[in-house]
Design an enzyme around this catalytic site. Structure first.
Site, PDB file in Angstrom:
ATOM      1  N   ASP A  30     -28.758  50.075   5.903  1.00 32.37           N
ATOM      2  CA  ASP A  30     -29.341  51.377   5.547  1.00 32.37           C
ATOM      3  C   ASP A  30     -29.831  52.037   6.821  1.00 32.37           C
ATOM      4  O   ASP A  30     -30.064  51.369   7.838  1.00 32.37           O
ATOM      5  CB  ASP A  30     -30.492  51.199   4.541  1.00 32.37           C
ATOM      6  CG  ASP A  30     -30.702  52.434   3.703  1.00 32.37           C
ATOM      7  OD1 ASP A  30     -30.389  52.412   2.499  1.00 32.37           O
ATOM      8  OD2 ASP A  30     -31.173  53.464   4.257  1.00 32.37           O
ATOM      9  N   LYS A  35     -36.967  50.769   4.469  1.00 29.58           N
ATOM     10  CA  LYS A  35     -36.313  49.931   3.449  1.00 29.58           C
ATOM     11  C   LYS A  35     -35.880  48.595   4.051  1.00 29.58           C
ATOM     12  O   LYS A  35     -36.011  47.542   3.414  1.00 29.58           O
ATOM     13  CB  LYS A  35     -35.099  50.655   2.867  1.00 29.58           C
ATOM     14  CG  LYS A  35     -35.492  51.801   1.968  1.00 29.58           C
ATOM     15  CD  LYS A  35     -34.300  52.370   1.236  1.00 29.58           C
ATOM     16  CE  LYS A  35     -34.787  53.464   0.291  1.00 29.58           C
ATOM     17  NZ  LYS A  35     -33.739  54.087  -0.478  1.00 29.58           N
ATOM     18  N   THR A  86     -25.138  60.638  -2.993  1.00 25.95           N
ATOM     19  CA  THR A  86     -24.254  61.816  -2.977  1.00 25.95           C
ATOM     20  C   THR A  86     -24.963  62.925  -3.765  1.00 25.95           C
ATOM     21  O   THR A  86     -24.499  63.327  -4.830  1.00 25.95           O
ATOM     22  CB  THR A  86     -22.887  61.498  -3.622  1.00 25.95           C
ATOM     23  OG1 THR A  86     -23.124  60.860  -4.890  1.00 25.95           O
ATOM     24  CG2 THR A  86     -22.049  60.595  -2.764  1.00 25.95           C
ATOM     25  N   GLU A 161     -30.793  53.273 -14.185  1.00 23.15           N
ATOM     26  CA  GLU A 161     -32.121  52.921 -13.717  1.00 23.15           C
ATOM     27  C   GLU A 161     -32.964  52.514 -14.912  1.00 23.15           C
ATOM     28  O   GLU A 161     -32.852  53.095 -15.987  1.00 23.15           O
ATOM     29  CB  GLU A 161     -32.751  54.112 -12.991  1.00 23.15           C
ATOM     30  CG  GLU A 161     -32.120  54.332 -11.625  1.00 23.15           C
ATOM     31  CD  GLU A 161     -32.606  55.590 -10.933  1.00 23.15           C
ATOM     32  OE1 GLU A 161     -33.754  55.986 -11.152  1.00 23.15           O
ATOM     33  OE2 GLU A 161     -31.800  56.174 -10.182  1.00 23.15           O
ATOM     34  N   LYS A 210     -16.182  58.586 -14.063  1.00 21.79           N
ATOM     35  CA  LYS A 210     -17.648  58.556 -13.963  1.00 21.79           C
ATOM     36  C   LYS A 210     -18.249  59.894 -14.412  1.00 21.79           C
ATOM     37  O   LYS A 210     -19.270  59.937 -15.097  1.00 21.79           O
ATOM     38  CB  LYS A 210     -18.026  58.227 -12.516  1.00 21.79           C
ATOM     39  CG  LYS A 210     -19.496  58.165 -12.242  1.00 21.79           C
ATOM     40  CD  LYS A 210     -20.167  57.002 -12.928  1.00 21.79           C
ATOM     41  CE  LYS A 210     -21.673  57.133 -12.819  1.00 21.79           C
ATOM     42  NZ  LYS A 210     -22.392  56.216 -13.671  1.00 21.79           N
ATOM     43  N   HIS A 217     -22.538  61.571 -21.910  1.00 23.48           N
ATOM     44  CA  HIS A 217     -23.888  61.099 -22.226  1.00 23.48           C
ATOM     45  C   HIS A 217     -24.857  62.287 -22.298  1.00 23.48           C
ATOM     46  O   HIS A 217     -25.690  62.376 -23.204  1.00 23.48           O
ATOM     47  CB  HIS A 217     -24.370  60.093 -21.172  1.00 23.48           C
ATOM     48  CG  HIS A 217     -23.472  58.893 -21.061  1.00 23.48           C
ATOM     49  ND1 HIS A 217     -23.494  58.035 -19.994  1.00 23.48           N
ATOM     50  CD2 HIS A 217     -22.499  58.430 -21.903  1.00 23.48           C
ATOM     51  CE1 HIS A 217     -22.584  57.094 -20.177  1.00 23.48           C
ATOM     52  NE2 HIS A 217     -21.965  57.318 -21.319  1.00 23.48           N
ATOM     53  N   CYS A 268     -13.001  73.503 -42.806  1.00 22.47           N
ATOM     54  CA  CYS A 268     -14.360  72.937 -42.774  1.00 22.47           C
ATOM     55  C   CYS A 268     -15.087  73.131 -41.449  1.00 22.47           C
ATOM     56  O   CYS A 268     -16.164  73.720 -41.416  1.00 22.47           O
ATOM     57  CB  CYS A 268     -14.310  71.452 -43.107  1.00 22.47           C
ATOM     58  SG  CYS A 268     -13.849  71.163 -44.806  1.00 22.47           S
ATOM     59  N   LYS A 271     -16.115  76.816 -40.444  1.00 25.34           N
ATOM     60  CA  LYS A 271     -17.017  77.412 -41.449  1.00 25.34           C
ATOM     61  C   LYS A 271     -18.394  76.741 -41.395  1.00 25.34           C
ATOM     62  O   LYS A 271     -19.432  77.414 -41.396  1.00 25.34           O
ATOM     63  CB  LYS A 271     -16.360  77.232 -42.824  1.00 25.34           C
ATOM     64  CG  LYS A 271     -17.272  77.271 -44.017  1.00 25.34           C
ATOM     65  CD  LYS A 271     -16.506  77.115 -45.311  1.00 25.34           C
ATOM     66  CE  LYS A 271     -16.407  75.681 -45.807  1.00 25.34           C
ATOM     67  NZ  LYS A 271     -17.635  75.044 -46.220  1.00 25.34           N
ATOM     68  N   ARG A 331      -5.731  77.683 -43.264  1.00 18.42           N
ATOM     69  CA  ARG A 331      -6.958  78.436 -43.015  1.00 18.42           C
ATOM     70  C   ARG A 331      -7.552  78.080 -41.650  1.00 18.42           C
ATOM     71  O   ARG A 331      -7.750  76.923 -41.339  1.00 18.42           O
ATOM     72  CB  ARG A 331      -7.979  78.171 -44.131  1.00 18.42           C
ATOM     73  CG  ARG A 331      -7.605  78.863 -45.435  1.00 18.42           C
ATOM     74  CD  ARG A 331      -8.498  78.428 -46.559  1.00 18.42           C
ATOM     75  NE  ARG A 331      -8.254  77.040 -46.906  1.00 18.42           N
ATOM     76  CZ  ARG A 331      -8.990  76.347 -47.786  1.00 18.42           C
ATOM     77  NH1 ARG A 331     -10.008  76.921 -48.379  1.00 18.42           N
ATOM     78  NH2 ARG A 331      -8.707  75.099 -48.066  1.00 18.42           N
TER      79      ARG A 331
HETATM   80  N1  NAD Z   1     -29.134  55.544  -9.507  1.00 17.15           N
HETATM   81  C1  NAD Z   1     -28.300  55.240 -10.469  1.00 17.15           C
HETATM   82  O1  NAD Z   1     -28.694  54.828 -11.560  1.00 17.15           O
HETATM   83  C2  NAD Z   1     -26.823  55.363 -10.254  1.00 17.15           C
HETATM   84  C3  NAD Z   1     -25.944  54.855 -11.196  1.00 17.15           C
HETATM   85  C4  NAD Z   1     -24.570  54.957 -10.982  1.00 17.15           C
HETATM   86  C5  NAD Z   1     -24.098  55.574  -9.832  1.00 17.15           C
HETATM   87  N2  NAD Z   1     -24.984  56.087  -8.936  1.00 17.15           N
HETATM   88  C6  NAD Z   1     -24.423  56.702  -7.727  1.00 17.15           C
HETATM   89  O2  NAD Z   1     -24.521  55.749  -6.685  1.00 17.15           O
HETATM   90  C7  NAD Z   1     -24.842  56.395  -5.442  1.00 17.15           C
HETATM   91  C8  NAD Z   1     -26.146  55.839  -4.894  1.00 17.15           C
HETATM   92  O3  NAD Z   1     -27.170  56.160  -5.817  1.00 17.15           O
HETATM   93  P1  NAD Z   1     -28.665  55.630  -5.595  1.00 17.15           P
HETATM   94  O4  NAD Z   1     -29.451  56.118  -6.745  1.00 17.15           O
HETATM   95  O5  NAD Z   1     -28.660  54.182  -5.278  1.00 17.15           O
HETATM   96  O6  NAD Z   1     -29.056  56.465  -4.268  1.00 17.15           O
HETATM   97  P2  NAD Z   1     -30.397  56.416  -3.454  1.00 17.15           P
HETATM   98  O7  NAD Z   1     -30.668  57.795  -2.967  1.00 17.15           O
HETATM   99  O8  NAD Z   1     -31.468  55.670  -4.191  1.00 17.15           O
HETATM  100  O9  NAD Z   1     -30.015  55.515  -2.188  1.00 17.15           O
HETATM  101  C9  NAD Z   1     -29.087  55.874  -1.226  1.00 17.15           C
HETATM  102  C10 NAD Z   1     -29.367  55.068   0.033  1.00 17.15           C
HETATM  103  O10 NAD Z   1     -28.371  55.348   1.001  1.00 17.15           O
HETATM  104  C11 NAD Z   1     -28.991  55.317   2.268  1.00 17.15           C
HETATM  105  N3  NAD Z   1     -28.121  55.958   3.259  1.00 17.15           N
HETATM  106  C12 NAD Z   1     -27.908  57.282   3.471  1.00 17.15           C
HETATM  107  N4  NAD Z   1     -27.024  57.448   4.477  1.00 17.15           N
HETATM  108  C13 NAD Z   1     -26.651  56.216   4.885  1.00 17.15           C
HETATM  109  C14 NAD Z   1     -25.762  55.733   5.879  1.00 17.15           C
HETATM  110  N5  NAD Z   1     -25.051  56.569   6.655  1.00 17.15           N
HETATM  111  N6  NAD Z   1     -25.631  54.403   6.027  1.00 17.15           N
HETATM  112  C15 NAD Z   1     -26.332  53.544   5.251  1.00 17.15           C
HETATM  113  N7  NAD Z   1     -27.202  53.952   4.300  1.00 17.15           N
HETATM  114  C16 NAD Z   1     -27.356  55.263   4.123  1.00 17.15           C
HETATM  115  C17 NAD Z   1     -30.307  56.022   2.028  1.00 17.15           C
HETATM  116  O11 NAD Z   1     -31.237  55.766   3.061  1.00 17.15           O
HETATM  117  C18 NAD Z   1     -30.699  55.416   0.675  1.00 17.15           C
HETATM  118  O12 NAD Z   1     -31.467  54.232   0.868  1.00 17.15           O
HETATM  119  C19 NAD Z   1     -24.884  57.887  -5.773  1.00 17.15           C
HETATM  120  O13 NAD Z   1     -23.615  58.435  -5.520  1.00 17.15           O
HETATM  121  C20 NAD Z   1     -25.187  57.931  -7.238  1.00 17.15           C
HETATM  122  O14 NAD Z   1     -24.714  59.110  -7.849  1.00 17.15           O
HETATM  123  C21 NAD Z   1     -26.315  55.973  -9.113  1.00 17.15           C
END
Ligand code: NAD
Length: 438
Positions: A30, A35, A86, A161, A210, A217, A268, A271, A331
């Site tokens: 990261d 973190k 993202t 989450e 996705k 949902h 149905c 209407k 209809r």
């Molecule tokens: N949160 C969810 O429940 C969930 C579920 C399914 C999919 N997703 C998808 O998964 C992806 C991650 O979601 P998330 O909630 O874990 O994101 P998040 O924002 O909690 O975590 C992303 C992490 O990436 C790190 N990061 C950013 N740039 C980086 C780099 N160049 N190198 C290494 N680390 C880097 C950030 O510091 C951060 O810790 C997203 O695309 C999200 O849409 C999330």
């Protein structure tokens, strides 16, 4: 397996902890030093049920290391998961900066790696992003193409989450979007213990999946809330209603009505939807999703009409006229609306529908024809053959064996087929005529 995980947010941390728990050696990467420090101390950077204990355990086991060094993580692992954020920009577009930066850095690292490597993108990205944005960056900076020592694939993440460890262990589905057998093999090794269906498809399908799931949902939640608001206004127990809605696993909570096709119609749905919207309006209950359903249906009908008109054809054959196969009910049939539109535009229209025999129709349906569409009888054919032979465009609203075999026997290369019913052997048929425009 030796695995690296890039991005230690919700998805990355849960994946890191669960993969290490399952006995794999995991390197977490990261850009956030806070973190990394927490994980080094065995503390979880996210709050989730069970994650605190799990992170402490796996860090203590020695199977987890963390770093901000992308090259070290790539060289120290055989497979990488990309889990960076993202987020949406204010206009809704996707901010791909984290993914792009990672593409560059991973590519540079791969430039000096001899052993094979698999990159699995798990971040949610729009269709085309892996092939159009991420892969070119990796390839440019690696100095070689995917397939030459490294593979890139996409695996949508379905965890939620709040229940993410449970979801990680029991996802609804395991989908691998890949073009390389090696990548599929590696991922299967990791996830074959899951009891859910496992499917391999192309990358764009997996990327789109996705979004389809999350949109569905969101739609379900908004639908239930709108039904709830109408019930509230009518002093009806919304939970009792929705509990019963959910009890019907034949039509409601099922695959029914979930395949793309043509607009809905009949005596149905239109209407009853109108009546529900009317009662909501009278009680000042705003229901934009339910109102939007009507609008969406009309848009879909217009799209069908436009698809045919855009071909420039002057003759249209309609295989199917009633609102669905197996009934003579005209209809509010969208196919009938389509046919009328073409007649109004001066196109030559021929129609075949085995259930709609104008001379045999009685009752409400007969009255409907006599009063609303008296001219329709002259457009009908008793057999599908002449409809196919005499038309440039064919609108297929029936999937009966007779229609399918006539299409196979009679379709010409210059026919344009608008397939509204997902014809069997679609790929095979596609080679036979000019195109399936649906
Ligand atoms: N949160 C969810 O429940 C969930 C579920 C399914 C999919 N997703 C998808 O998964 C992806 C991650 O979601 P998330 O909630 O874990 O994101 P998040 O924002 O909690 O975590 C992303 C992490 O990436 C790190 N990061 C950013 N740039 C980086 C780099 N160049 N190198 C290494 N680390 C880097 C950030 O510091 C951060 O810790 C997203 O695309 C999200 O849409 C999330």
């Amino acid at each position: 397996m030796r695995i690296s995980i890039f991005g230690l947010g919700y998805v990355g941390t849960v994946s890191l902890a669960c993969l290490a728990r399952d006995g794999h050696s995991v390197i977490g990467v990261d850009i956030d030093p806070g973190k990394l420090a927490m994980l080094r101390e065995g503390r979880s950077p996210i709050i989730e049920i069970g994650i605190r204990e799990l992170v402490a355990d796996v860090v203590a086991s020695g199977r987890v290391e963390v770093t901000d060094d992308v090259a070290a993580a790539i060289h120290g692992s055989e497979l990488s998961f990309v889990c960076v954020g993202t987020p949406a920009r204010s206009n809704g577009s996707q901010d791909l900066r984290a993914l792009e930066r990672l593409g560059v850095e991973m590519g540079r690292a791969l430039a000096t790696k001899r052993a094979g490597h698999v990159i699995v993108v798990r971040s949610t990205v729009l269709p085309g992003t892996v092939a159009g944005v991420f892969t070119p960056l990796v390839e440019t900076h690696a100095g070689r193409r995917r397939g030459d020592g490294f593979d890139i694939c996409f695996q949508p993440e379905f965890l939620r989450e709040g229940s993410s460890i449970r979801d990680y262990d029991a996802p609804p589905l395991s989908v691998i979007g890949a073009e390389s057998e090696h990548a599929v093999h590696q991922l299967r090794q990791l996830f074959d213990k899951l009891s859910c269906h496992s499917v391999v498809c192309d990358i764009r399908t997996a990327e789109m999946l996705k979004y389809a799931c999350n949109a569905f949902h969101a739609l379900k939640i908004s639908f239930a809330n709108e039904v709830g608001r109408i019930c509230q206004a009518l002093d009806i127990d919304a939970h009792a209603v929705m509990d019963l809605v959910c009890m019907d696993t034949q039509l409601n909570i099922s695959t029914a009505y979930l395949k793309p096709g043509f607009a809905f119609g009949g005596s149905c749905l239109p209407k009853d939807l109108r009546a529900l919207l009317h009662v909501a309006a009278r009680r000042d209950v705003d229901v934009p999703v339910l109102s939007g359903v009507r609008e969406s249906n009309e848009t879909h009908l217009r799209h069908g009409i436009h698809t045919v008109l855009a071909t420039g054809a002057t003759s249209v054959g309609m295989l199917g006229l009633s609102f669905k196969a197996g009934t003579d009910d005209l209809r509010e049939s969208p196919l009938l609306s389509m046919a009328e539109h073409f007649v109004g535009k001066g196109l030559k229209v021929r129609i075949y529908d085995p259930e709609v025999n104008v001379s045999r129709l009685v009752g409400a349906n007969r009255r409907y024809i006599d009063q609303t569409i008296p001219h329709i009888g002259s457009l009908m054919c008793a057999e599908p053959g002449p409809v196919i032979d005499e038309s440039e465009v064919l609108v297929v609203g029936l999937r009966t064996p007779a229609v399918v075999s006539e299409l196979i026997a009679r379709c010409r290369q210059d026919h344009v087929v608008v397939d509204l019913v997902n014809l069997p052997n679609r790929e095979h048929l596609r080679g036979q005529y000019r195109g399936v425009c649906w």
